[in-house]
Design a protein around this motif. Structure first.
Motif, mmCIF file in Angstrom:
data_model
loop_
_atom_site.group_PDB
_atom_site.id
_atom_site.type_symbol
_atom_site.label_atom_id
_atom_site.label_comp_id
_atom_site.label_asym_id
_atom_site.label_seq_id
_atom_site.Cartn_x
_atom_site.Cartn_y
_atom_site.Cartn_z
ATOM 1 N N LEU A 175 0.794 -1.237 0.000
ATOM 2 C CA LEU A 175 0.000 0.000 0.000
ATOM 3 C C LEU A 175 0.824 1.284 0.000
ATOM 4 O O LEU A 175 0.262 2.360 -0.173
ATOM 5 N N GLY A 176 2.121 1.166 0.200
ATOM 6 C CA GLY A 176 2.935 2.385 0.347
ATOM 7 C C GLY A 176 2.916 3.258 -0.898
ATOM 8 O O GLY A 176 3.110 2.770 -2.013
ATOM 9 N N ARG A 177 2.689 4.526 -0.687
ATOM 10 C CA ARG A 177 2.635 5.489 -1.788
ATOM 11 C C ARG A 177 3.995 5.641 -2.456
ATOM 12 O O ARG A 177 4.088 5.900 -3.635
ATOM 13 N N HIS A 178 5.078 5.480 -1.678
ATOM 14 C CA HIS A 178 6.423 5.686 -2.210
ATOM 15 C C HIS A 178 7.110 4.382 -2.608
ATOM 16 O O HIS A 178 8.302 4.357 -2.863
ATOM 17 N N MET A 179 6.336 3.307 -2.610
ATOM 18 C CA MET A 179 6.951 2.005 -2.859
ATOM 19 C C MET A 179 7.114 1.720 -4.350
ATOM 20 O O MET A 179 6.271 1.059 -4.962
ATOM 21 N N ASP A 180 8.173 2.235 -4.937
ATOM 22 C CA ASP A 180 8.526 1.816 -6.292
ATOM 23 C C ASP A 180 9.436 0.590 -6.175
ATOM 24 O O ASP A 180 9.632 0.056 -5.070
ATOM 25 N N THR A 181 9.988 0.143 -7.284
ATOM 26 C CA THR A 181 10.756 -1.110 -7.254
ATOM 27 C C THR A 181 11.948 -1.012 -6.296
ATOM 28 O O THR A 181 12.147 -1.889 -5.453
ATOM 29 N N PHE A 182 12.719 0.082 -6.409
ATOM 30 C CA PHE A 182 13.899 0.215 -5.551
ATOM 31 C C PHE A 182 13.507 0.249 -4.076
ATOM 32 O O PHE A 182 14.077 -0.460 -3.252
ATOM 33 N N PHE A 183 12.518 1.077 -3.756
ATOM 34 C CA PHE A 183 12.169 1.267 -2.348
ATOM 35 C C PHE A 183 11.564 -0.008 -1.751
ATOM 36 O O PHE A 183 11.800 -0.319 -0.586
#
Lengths: 215, 71
Positions: A175-183
């Motif tokens: 659900l994280g808004r900042h969760m792209d692949t790297f993060f």
């Protein structure tokens, strides 16, 4: 041992569990929002990563904390725990808080909608993680009142934390808004370090296990 | 294109119901909203306003101010 070497373990902890995630959130390619929303996001993610760092700042980390004063480390562990639990507990409210200052869905309705969206795997995981976190917090505060041997309590605390981190990381990645692949990969990697420390202490290192339990 | 990103969707489906031009759909496999027909977006902001977790971003450079009645 001088003061510099005594505090040496805090540097990697500060860099990998706080600086890297927060800097990435600030400079990463994410939709820009209001200052209030960004501050609330930074507080939430910072608190979450400090939770991941709790495995590093505990007795199970016999790698980088070797030769350190464990009582000071445990004191820091407690402070971080008692500061971060309220932040993570309040983070669902942080999501709807800015709604009071903008024209959109009513904040109470939004909050209720979040809590009752049981079709969402992320919400269910979040609720389970929240329950585990509250349990960890309560059993830590009332440790001396619950009739349990210290060794038993610590094992329980470790495995509750393990369950919490597993569920909370899954929730954050989902659900994280900042969760792209790297993060996402970074979050899973940092969680895994804690899991490795714990597994090493309780399952794979008998000598270390006995030593840790004796302290 | 006006609606640009959906991040942190919980899959409640409010935006799907709110959109008057059927731009947003709900992915049945991961139960999350996605932008199915971005060119049809009329920049009405109804999806953004109905989202409980503020997951929808509308491109600011192509956005028009929303006039809300306070009465």
């Amino acid at each position: 041992m001088n003061n510099k070497s005594k505090l040496y373990y805090l540097v990697p902890c500060g860099i990998f569990y706080l600086a890297v995630p927060l800097i990435y959130m600030i400079v990463g390619d994410f939709p820009s929002r209001t200052v209030l929303k960004e501050i609330l996001s930074l507080a939430t993610v910072g608190a979450f990563f400090l939770f991941l760092g709790q495995f590093y700042l505990s007795r199970i980390n016999t790698v980088t904390l070797k030769g350190q004063n464990y009582s000071k480390v445990v004191k820091l562990h407690k402070i971080i725990g008692y500061v971060c639990i309220p932040i993570i507990f309040l983070h669902p409210f942080f999501i709807v808080l800015p709604r009071y200052f903008e024209a959109s869905l009513d904040p109470v309705d939004a909050f209720w909608l979040i809590l009752t969206t049981f079709d969402s795997k992320g919400i269910i995981l979040g609720l389970i993680a929240m329950a585990l976190m509250i349990l960890i917090g309560i059993t830590a505060i009332l440790r001396k009142r619950i009739h349990m041997k210290y060794k038993t309590w610590r094992t329980m605390h470790a495995f509750l934390s393990l369950a919490f981190i597993f569920v909370a990381t899954w929730h954050a990645v989902d659900l994280g808004r900042h969760m792209d692949t790297f993060f996402s990969e970074y979050t899973i990697f940092m969680s895994s370090i804690g899991v490795v420390f714990l597994m090493r202490t309780y399952f794979f290192n008998n000598e270390n296990k006995e030593k840790t339990h004796e302290e | 294109m006006s609606i640009s990103k959906i991040r942190g969707c919980i899959g409640c489906g409010e935006c799907v119901q709110a959109c008057p031009t059927d731009v947003i759909r709900l992915n049945k496999s991961d139960v999350k909203a996605y932008i199915a027909y971005p060119d049809d977006c009329q920049m009405c902001h109804l999806c953004r306003m109905s989202c409980p977790v503020d997951a929808i971003t509308i491109s600011p450079e192509k956005s028009i101010p929303v006039i809300i009645s306070w009465g």
